[in-house]
Design an enzyme around this catalytic site. Structure first.
Site, PDB file in Angstrom:
ATOM      1  N   ARG A 261       0.495  -1.537   0.272  1.00  0.00           N
ATOM      2  CA  ARG A 261       0.194   0.060  -0.315  1.00  0.00           C
ATOM      3  C   ARG A 261       0.820   1.319  -0.093  1.00  0.00           C
ATOM      4  O   ARG A 261       1.242   1.700   1.571  1.00  0.00           O
ATOM      5  CB  ARG A 261      -0.997   0.052   1.363  1.00  0.00           C
ATOM      6  CG  ARG A 261      -2.126   0.337   1.576  1.00  0.00           C
ATOM      7  CD  ARG A 261      -2.347   0.780   2.858  1.00  0.00           C
ATOM      8  NE  ARG A 261      -1.432   1.398   3.767  1.00  0.00           N
ATOM      9  CZ  ARG A 261      -1.512   1.108   5.185  1.00  0.00           C
ATOM     10  NH1 ARG A 261      -1.778   0.679   5.352  1.00  0.00           N
ATOM     11  NH2 ARG A 261      -0.603   1.953   5.902  1.00  0.00           N
ATOM     12  N   HIS A 265      -2.712   4.064   5.186  1.00  0.00           N
ATOM     13  CA  HIS A 265      -4.317   3.414   5.151  1.00  0.00           C
ATOM     14  C   HIS A 265      -5.483   4.366   4.705  1.00  0.00           C
ATOM     15  O   HIS A 265      -6.396   4.023   3.853  1.00  0.00           O
ATOM     16  CB  HIS A 265      -4.740   3.376   6.431  1.00  0.00           C
ATOM     17  CG  HIS A 265      -6.109   2.389   7.121  1.00  0.00           C
ATOM     18  ND1 HIS A 265      -6.326   1.306   7.134  1.00  0.00           N
ATOM     19  CD2 HIS A 265      -7.149   2.680   7.464  1.00  0.00           C
ATOM     20  CE1 HIS A 265      -7.051   0.407   6.791  1.00  0.00           C
ATOM     21  NE2 HIS A 265      -7.686   1.673   8.035  1.00  0.00           N
ATOM     22  N   TYR A 274       4.880   4.949  11.287  1.00  0.00           N
ATOM     23  CA  TYR A 274       4.976   3.084  11.168  1.00  0.00           C
ATOM     24  C   TYR A 274       5.946   2.337  10.387  1.00  0.00           C
ATOM     25  O   TYR A 274       5.890   1.141  10.515  1.00  0.00           O
ATOM     26  CB  TYR A 274       3.971   2.521  11.459  1.00  0.00           C
ATOM     27  CG  TYR A 274       2.516   2.454  10.694  1.00  0.00           C
ATOM     28  CD1 TYR A 274       2.698   1.852   9.290  1.00  0.00           C
ATOM     29  CD2 TYR A 274       1.514   3.383  11.141  1.00  0.00           C
ATOM     30  CE1 TYR A 274       1.434   2.470   8.497  1.00  0.00           C
ATOM     31  CE2 TYR A 274       0.552   3.968   9.754  1.00  0.00           C
ATOM     32  CZ  TYR A 274       0.881   2.699   8.699  1.00  0.00           C
ATOM     33  OH  TYR A 274      -0.121   3.186   7.630  1.00  0.00           O
TER      34      TYR A 274
END
Length: 364
Positions: A261, A265, A274
């Site tokens: 990805r 998100h 992260y």
């Protein structure tokens, strides 16, 4: 179950691949055939359109036209291949991240995005499109997909169901229940796991100790495979085989695609908390769209004119999306109660009456 039977369920030890990161062809494992040239050319056009659609939808969130948008940039090979492997009568059960797949299937882009701007149910007609509502609760759609597969079989329909699910969804109980039911019932369903390495901010190593998610099918008697999810040629080849297997009575099939990805998100997520830039740049070098373009050019299946035509078509499509989302929707508050139950429950009728009283009450 014999050792031979177990071996027949196991995925390849490394992900199936037809095209390397630099676009050059590699020898695939035995048992998989390259898709037809015209199908690859069509996949390229849909991937170009899908990426432009994704960029446009992301921009619309910044303009306040969408409440939220979960990007699938970097996962276009999975999104498009999943759709191209299915027939018109087959069903697709998508997640919230699969807008590009829905657009590739031919759904109206404004209807696809309707849910994400908080308007009118799922936005499109599932029965007419054979696409279930996009599912936000993780993995619940996998159980629904098995139920649909059983319903179609009992009705005598020669149809396959494909359930998209993310890597995080494979840690949910519903996913395992769906695999178990499908394995026992030998349901004509394909579970397509897009492993993009993060369940929001949780890396894969924090949610499973399995060598690959593809191995999760073996314990349920489900044939499984893993594939390079940024290699459109490989993903389409493997999914085509999985759909054939399910359609011809071989039972369910689990495919794990290793992809990434590229964006956060959703637009509400800060991915820099992260993962680092070096990781993102490393995956950018394996861009599925650039890889397929190079592969097609090298084989004489795509030229500069074809690239330009695909991009121009994508720009026209993006303009249509903008125009559709810039128009304020005509809303009817009473539609909240439509398409919930064929025969409204007493609670639903009471809620409708309360709304009517509020809407018709004189202003103080």
């Amino acid at each position: 179950m014999s050792h031979h039977q177990v071996a027949g369920l196991l995925p390849a030890p490394v992900p199936v691949r037809f095209v390397a990161e630099d676009g050059t062809a590699v020898d695939p494992p035995a048992g998989y055939r390259a898709p037809a040239d015209e199908q690859l050319a069509e996949a390229y056009r849909r991937m170009v359109l899908g990426r432009r659609f994704d960029r446009q939808a992301t921009a619309l969130t910044k303009q306040g036209r969408l409440a939220v948008y979960p990007s699938s940039m970097g996962q276009e090979a999975c999104q498009v291949a999943g759709v191209l492997a299915l027939g018109a009568d087959d069903w697709l059960f998508p997640t919230y991240r699969d807008c590009v797949a829905l657009v590739a299937r031919g759904l109206d882009p404004v209807e696809v995005l309707t849910l994400l701007r908080g308007d009118w149910h799922c936005g499109y007609d599932p029965a007419a499109t054979r696409v279930a509502p996009q599912c936000t609760p993780l993995a619940t759609q996998t159980v629904h997909a098995v139920g649909m597969a059983e319903a179609l079989r009992r009705k005598g329909e020669d149809a396959v169901v494909m359930a998209f699910v993310g890597d995080g969804g494979t840690s949910e109980g519903d996913f395992h229940e769906a695999l178990n039911f499908a394995g026992v019932l030998r349901s004509p369903v394909v579970f397509f796991v897009q492993n993009n390495k993060y369940a929001i901010s949780v890396p894969l190593a924090r949610q499973t100790a399995a060598p690959a998610l593809a191995y999760k099918g073996v314990g349920y008697g489900v044939r499984s495979e893993q594939v390079d999810g940024n290699d459109l040629v490989a993903v389409l080849s493997v999914l085509t085989e999985a759909v054939r297997h399910a359609r011809e009575g071989g039972g369910p099939f689990l495919v794990e695609a290793h992809t990434y990805r590229m964006d956060a998100h959703t637009n509400a997520d800060d991915a820099t908390r992260y993962r680092d830039d070096e990781e993102v740049e490393r995956w950018a070098a394996a861009d599925p769209l650039a890889r397929l373009e190079t592969y097609l050019r090298d084989r004489g299946l795509l030229d500069a004119a074809g690239v330009t035509a695909a991009r121009e078509a994508a720009e026209a499509f993006a303009a249509r999306v903008r125009d559709g989302l810039n128009a304020d929707p005509e809303t009817d508050p009473y539609e909240l109660f439509d398409h919930v139950y064929a025969d409204p429950t007493p609670q639903l009728r009471e809620q409708r009456e309360l709304l009517a009283a509020e809407l018709t009450a004189p202003e103080e």
